[in-house]
Scaffold this motif. Sequence first.
Motif, short mmCIF file in Angstrom:
data_model
loop_
_atom_site.label_atom_id
_atom_site.label_comp_id
_atom_site.label_asym_id
_atom_site.label_seq_id
_atom_site.Cartn_x
_atom_site.Cartn_y
_atom_site.Cartn_z
N ARG A 125 0.83 -1.21 0.00
CA ARG A 125 0.00 0.00 0.00
C ARG A 125 0.86 1.25 0.00
O ARG A 125 0.56 2.22 -0.71
CB ARG A 125 -0.93 0.00 1.20
CG ARG A 125 -1.72 1.30 1.32
CD ARG A 125 -2.78 1.28 2.37
NE ARG A 125 -3.42 2.59 2.44
CZ ARG A 125 -4.57 2.83 3.02
NH1 ARG A 125 -5.26 1.84 3.55
NH2 ARG A 125 -5.07 4.05 3.06
N THR A 173 -6.58 6.62 -1.39
CA THR A 173 -7.61 6.76 -0.36
C THR A 173 -8.41 5.47 -0.26
O THR A 173 -8.84 4.93 -1.28
CB THR A 173 -8.57 7.93 -0.71
OG1 THR A 173 -7.81 9.12 -0.92
CG2 THR A 173 -9.57 8.16 0.41
N GLU A 174 -8.62 4.99 0.95
CA GLU A 174 -9.39 3.77 1.14
C GLU A 174 -10.84 4.10 1.45
O GLU A 174 -11.15 4.90 2.34
CB GLU A 174 -8.81 2.92 2.27
CG GLU A 174 -9.55 1.59 2.46
CD GLU A 174 -8.85 0.64 3.41
OE1 GLU A 174 -9.45 -0.41 3.72
OE2 GLU A 174 -7.72 0.94 3.84
N ARG A 175 -11.74 3.48 0.68
CA ARG A 175 -13.18 3.63 0.93
C ARG A 175 -13.85 2.30 0.63
O ARG A 175 -13.64 1.72 -0.44
CB ARG A 175 -13.81 4.70 0.03
CG ARG A 175 -13.22 6.07 0.17
CD ARG A 175 -14.17 7.16 -0.36
NE ARG A 175 -14.65 6.93 -1.71
CZ ARG A 175 -14.04 7.35 -2.81
NH1 ARG A 175 -12.88 7.99 -2.71
NH2 ARG A 175 -14.55 7.14 -4.01
N ARG A 222 -11.78 -0.65 -0.73
CA ARG A 222 -11.03 -0.49 -1.98
C ARG A 222 -10.08 0.68 -1.84
O ARG A 222 -10.30 1.60 -1.07
CB ARG A 222 -11.99 -0.28 -3.16
CG ARG A 222 -12.95 -1.44 -3.40
CD ARG A 222 -13.82 -1.20 -4.62
NE ARG A 222 -13.04 -1.21 -5.85
CZ ARG A 222 -12.84 -2.29 -6.60
NH1 ARG A 222 -13.38 -3.44 -6.26
NH2 ARG A 222 -12.11 -2.23 -7.71
N TRP A 223 -9.02 0.65 -2.66
CA TRP A 223 -8.03 1.73 -2.70
C TRP A 223 -8.28 2.56 -3.94
O TRP A 223 -8.22 2.05 -5.08
CB TRP A 223 -6.62 1.16 -2.71
CG TRP A 223 -6.25 0.40 -1.47
CD1 TRP A 223 -6.89 0.41 -0.28
CD2 TRP A 223 -5.13 -0.48 -1.32
NE1 TRP A 223 -6.26 -0.42 0.62
CE2 TRP A 223 -5.18 -0.96 0.01
CE3 TRP A 223 -4.11 -0.89 -2.15
CZ2 TRP A 223 -4.22 -1.86 0.51
CZ3 TRP A 223 -3.16 -1.78 -1.67
CH2 TRP A 223 -3.21 -2.25 -0.35
N TYR A 224 -8.55 3.87 -3.74
CA TYR A 224 -8.91 4.77 -4.84
C TYR A 224 -7.74 5.67 -5.22
O TYR A 224 -6.95 6.08 -4.37
CB TYR A 224 -10.11 5.64 -4.45
CG TYR A 224 -11.42 4.89 -4.44
CD1 TYR A 224 -12.29 4.97 -5.52
CD2 TYR A 224 -11.76 4.08 -3.37
CE1 TYR A 224 -13.49 4.27 -5.52
CE2 TYR A 224 -12.96 3.37 -3.36
CZ TYR A 224 -13.82 3.47 -4.43
OH TYR A 224 -14.99 2.77 -4.44
N THR A 254 -4.34 3.24 -9.61
CA THR A 254 -4.35 2.16 -8.61
C THR A 254 -4.50 0.79 -9.27
O THR A 254 -3.94 -0.20 -8.79
CB THR A 254 -5.50 2.37 -7.61
OG1 THR A 254 -6.72 2.63 -8.33
CG2 THR A 254 -5.21 3.53 -6.67
N SER A 312 -10.18 2.57 -8.92
CA SER A 312 -9.81 1.93 -7.66
C SER A 312 -9.32 0.52 -7.92
O SER A 312 -9.46 -0.01 -9.03
CB SER A 312 -11.01 1.89 -6.69
OG SER A 312 -12.01 1.01 -7.18
N HIS A 360 -9.08 -3.42 -5.69
CA HIS A 360 -9.35 -4.16 -4.47
C HIS A 360 -8.04 -4.78 -4.00
O HIS A 360 -7.40 -5.52 -4.76
CB HIS A 360 -10.39 -5.26 -4.72
CG HIS A 360 -11.04 -5.77 -3.47
ND1 HIS A 360 -10.34 -6.39 -2.45
CD2 HIS A 360 -12.35 -5.71 -3.04
CE1 HIS A 360 -11.16 -6.71 -1.47
NE2 HIS A 360 -12.37 -6.31 -1.80
N PRO A 361 -7.60 -4.50 -2.77
CA PRO A 361 -6.29 -5.03 -2.33
C PRO A 361 -6.22 -6.55 -2.35
O PRO A 361 -5.13 -7.11 -2.50
CB PRO A 361 -6.13 -4.47 -0.91
CG PRO A 361 -7.50 -4.02 -0.49
CD PRO A 361 -8.21 -3.63 -1.74
#
Length: 446
Positions: free
Chosen positions: A13, A103-105, A108-110, A114, A424, A426-427
């Motif tokens: 990350r 940014t995580e929301r 998910r990482w935006y 990404t 975004s 998804h990790p």
Amino acid sequence: MRELVAADLDRVRAELAELVAIPSVHDDPDHPGAPAEAAAAVTRLFAEAGVELDAHETADGSIALVGERPGAPGAPTVLLYSHYDVQPAADAAAWGSDPWTLTERGGRWYGRGTADCKGNIVMHLAALRALAAAGADAPALRVVVEGSEERGGAGLADLLARRPELFAAEVILIADCGNVEVGRPTLLTTLRGSADVDVTVATLDSPVHSGSFGGAAPDALAALIRLLDSLRDEHGRTRIDDLPAGGTWEGRPWPEADFRADAGVLDGVGLLADDAAGAAVADLVWARPAVTVTGIDCPPATGAVNAVPARAAARVNLRVPAGMDPAAAQDALVAHLERRAPAHARVEIRRDEPARPFAADVTAPAVRLLSDCLAAAYGRPTGHSGQGGSIPLCADLLAANPDAELALFGVEEPACRIHSADESVHPAEIRDIAVAEALFLAALAR
């Protein structure tokens, strides 16, 4: 491998946040130093993972990063590919957060890049670190990270043509696509090529008052609209003279409900597949040519004045399925437009460089091995799917390495919204794809 990659996700990350913060849009006058900054960051990160990359300034002004690392004796050489350039962020107000800040929301990482394609860069890094931490042998590696893929990749194509030895490999892994949905492992088996043109229509020396001249003065924008409308039938499907458009997709279907959700089709809006001919979504997206007007230059509606437009232009994007010659398709498109050019307008057509489509050999041993490793990482069978986009590099790499096996996979899936606002990743996709790649490299070394 799963435990090792999972333990590495905080570092993943942090690396992705560093790369996303760099607005590395190729040839962007607003951020002229960003591509070089991104190239330097990628070079450092791969050096930390044990692969030294050399910078090559290419014909289009981009920086291509290429390096190699020796591996287990007798094992094939594997080329790992990705790109660090990104699409512009466009309207920042359309984003739910700053596009250049990870940014995580909602898990998910935006941020821009990404998924496409900085998420695939950090996936490669995670796989290499897991491989080293496991003490596993690895095959010889070549790593290629380019800087102008989003602008057609002409720089890397030229470097490949001039220095093919830099890209020599028996197995090529293109990490620039992904699964049909989160958690469903997928190998991409076909890519459409492209045969784009720019169309310019001119009618007057300059705009003239619509009250004084409208009705007789030729309207450039209206002429362009009529010309573009000729490219589709009454159902909205592509219709270009002498261009076959009846192909069918034999692989995994794309159910209409899934397509509507993936594409964000509005309620009450029908699909182009909704017609009496019964064409399926997968037929239209993966097996047939598709034309899209991706942009128009004309007087804007905001602040419009009462004048007859003198000039208008459009970018016409033609996607070409596997098995179709993109140059011949472009010839058909140009001939179609020239044949329908209105007598009351001057039409100029500029051709873009065609990009060849690609079809994978899913029976090749290394491709089957990667399929098995994806299935192991995800705990479910690997599926095959097509993609409507283009990666011209695939055909170019295979032309330079005709005996090589090539596979397409990656961290992207439809919810990533690549090329759009609120891109975004998804990790879990970065984690699981990295596990699969590490397993594949370890198995190939044995």
